[in-house]
Enzyme design. Structure first.
Site, PDB file in Angstrom:
ATOM      1  N   HIS A  71      -8.863 -21.140-107.335  1.00 13.34           N
ATOM      2  CA  HIS A  71      -9.825 -22.047-107.972  1.00 13.34           C
ATOM      3  C   HIS A  71     -11.264 -21.582-107.778  1.00 13.34           C
ATOM      4  O   HIS A  71     -12.164 -22.059-108.470  1.00 13.34           O
ATOM      5  CB  HIS A  71      -9.618 -23.490-107.494  1.00 13.34           C
ATOM      6  N   ASP A 116      -2.515 -21.721-105.159  1.00 15.97           N
ATOM      7  CA  ASP A 116      -3.973 -21.567-105.192  1.00 15.97           C
ATOM      8  C   ASP A 116      -4.403 -20.368-104.348  1.00 15.97           C
ATOM      9  O   ASP A 116      -5.002 -20.503-103.283  1.00 15.97           O
ATOM     10  CB  ASP A 116      -4.643 -22.851-104.701  1.00 15.97           C
ATOM     11  N   SER A 210     -13.807 -23.414 -99.675  1.00 12.80           N
ATOM     12  CA  SER A 210     -12.688 -22.999-100.505  1.00 12.80           C
ATOM     13  C   SER A 210     -12.469 -21.503-100.350  1.00 12.80           C
ATOM     14  O   SER A 210     -13.412 -20.727-100.289  1.00 12.80           O
ATOM     15  CB  SER A 210     -12.995 -23.292-101.976  1.00 12.80           C
TER      16      SER A 210
END
Length: 253
Positions: A71, A116, A210
C-alpha cells in the site's frame, strides 16, 4: 503514506468495539509510547521517500532489495522514489539511492489488505556496515506473546501531521493470527491468512510506519500494514505475515 488507522473511531466505539466488515481504514501513522533510538540498533531500517519526503518504512533484504508494504507503492512511479539507509534521521546522513523498480504482491487487495507486501530494487548496491545490514525473513511465526519491536518515523500523536526527525521504536508482543481473529479482539474475520498482529499494554495499538519492520528473534516477522483506532487494547497493530509471504519475496527479489 503512513500506517492505516480508522479515523471514524467513534463509530467503532458506538458499536461496542466491533468494526463493521468492509469499513475502510484511513491514512495516519504513529509510534506512540516509544523511544528515540539509533540506526545501529535497527540497521535494516530504511526511509522510503517520495520526492525527498519521508513516506514509508522498509527493511533491507539484500544489498539492492528492500521489503516494504504494497500500500506504500500505490499510484506512484519509481522515478520519484528514493531510499535512505544507514541514518537515524530520515532527512540527513547515511546514504541515498534512487529506485529502479518495484513490485507489489499480485494478490494485494486494498480493501481487505491481504498480501500487503512489496519489494523495491534500488539503483546500485548498499555497502553493509554497523549501520546498514540485511535482515533475514522469518520461516515460521513466533509464539503468541513473543517479544518483538517495531521501528520507524511515524508521528508521535494521533492526528499529528509532523513526524520526528529521529528514528523511534516500541517493544510489543506478538498476537498470533488465530488469537487476533478471536473474540478477544475486535477484528474478527478481517484478519486473514497473510496477517499477523502485535500489541503492548499502555502503548498505541498502531505503532510504526507503513512498510516498516516488525522484528522478533532477530528476523523480520511482519511488515507494518494497518490497524483500527478507538479502544486500542482491543485492536492490535496488524502486519503482513512475512513467514506466510516469504516464498513470494524470495522468488521476486
Amino acid at each position: 503514506m503512513l500506517k492505516f488507522v480508522i479515523l471514524l473511531s467513534a463509530v467503532a466505539c458506538a458499536l461496542g468495539g466491533t468494526v463493521p466488515e468492509g469499513l475502510l481504514p484511513q491514512l495516519d501513522g504513529r509510534i506512540v509510547g516509544g523511544s528515540a533510538t539509533t540506526i545501529s540498533s535497527f540497521p535494516w531500517q530504511i526511509s522510503l521517500q517520495r520526492s525527498g519526503s519521508h513516506s514509508c518504512g522498509g527493511s533491507i533484504y539484500s544489498s539492492n532489495v528492500i521489503v516494504t508494504a504494497a500500500h506504500c507503492l500505490q499510484s506512484v512511479s519509481a522515478s520519484v522514489l528514493q531510499i535512505r539507509a544507514g541514518s537515524s534521521y530520515w532527512s540527513s546522513g547515511g546514504v541515498t539511492f534512487s529506485v529502479s523498480s518495484f513490485k507489489n504482491h499480485e494478490g494485494y487487495n486494498a480493501n481487505t489488505m491481504v498480501n500487503d507486501i512489496a519489494i523495491i530494487k534500488i539503483n546500485g548496491a548498499l555497502t553493509f556496515s554497523s549501520t546498514i545490514k540485511a535482515i533475514g525473513l522469518a520461516s515460521s511465526n513466533p509464539a503468541n506473546g513473543a517479544a518483538a519491536s517495531v521501528s520507524g518515523w511515524g508521528t508521535l500523536s494521533y492526528g499529528s501531521s509532523s513526524i520526528p526527525s529521529q528514528l523511534q521504536y516500541v517493544n510489543v508482543n506478538i498476537v498470533s493470527q488465530s488469537q487476533c481473529a478471536s473474540s478477544t479482539y475486535g477484528y474478527g474475520s478481517q484478519i486473514r491468512s497473510t496477517m499477523i498482529c502485535a500489541a503492548a499494554s499502555g502503548k498505541d495499538a498502531c505503532q510504526g510506519d507503513s512498510g516498516g519492520p516488525l522484528v522478533s528473534g532477530g528476523v523480520l516477522v511482519g511488515v507494518v500494514s494497518w490497524g483500527y483506532g478507538c479502544a486500542y487494547s482491543n485492536y492490535p497493530g496488524v502486519y503482513a505475515d512475512v513467514a506466510a509471504l516469504r516464498s513470494w519475496v524470495i522468488s521476486n527479489a
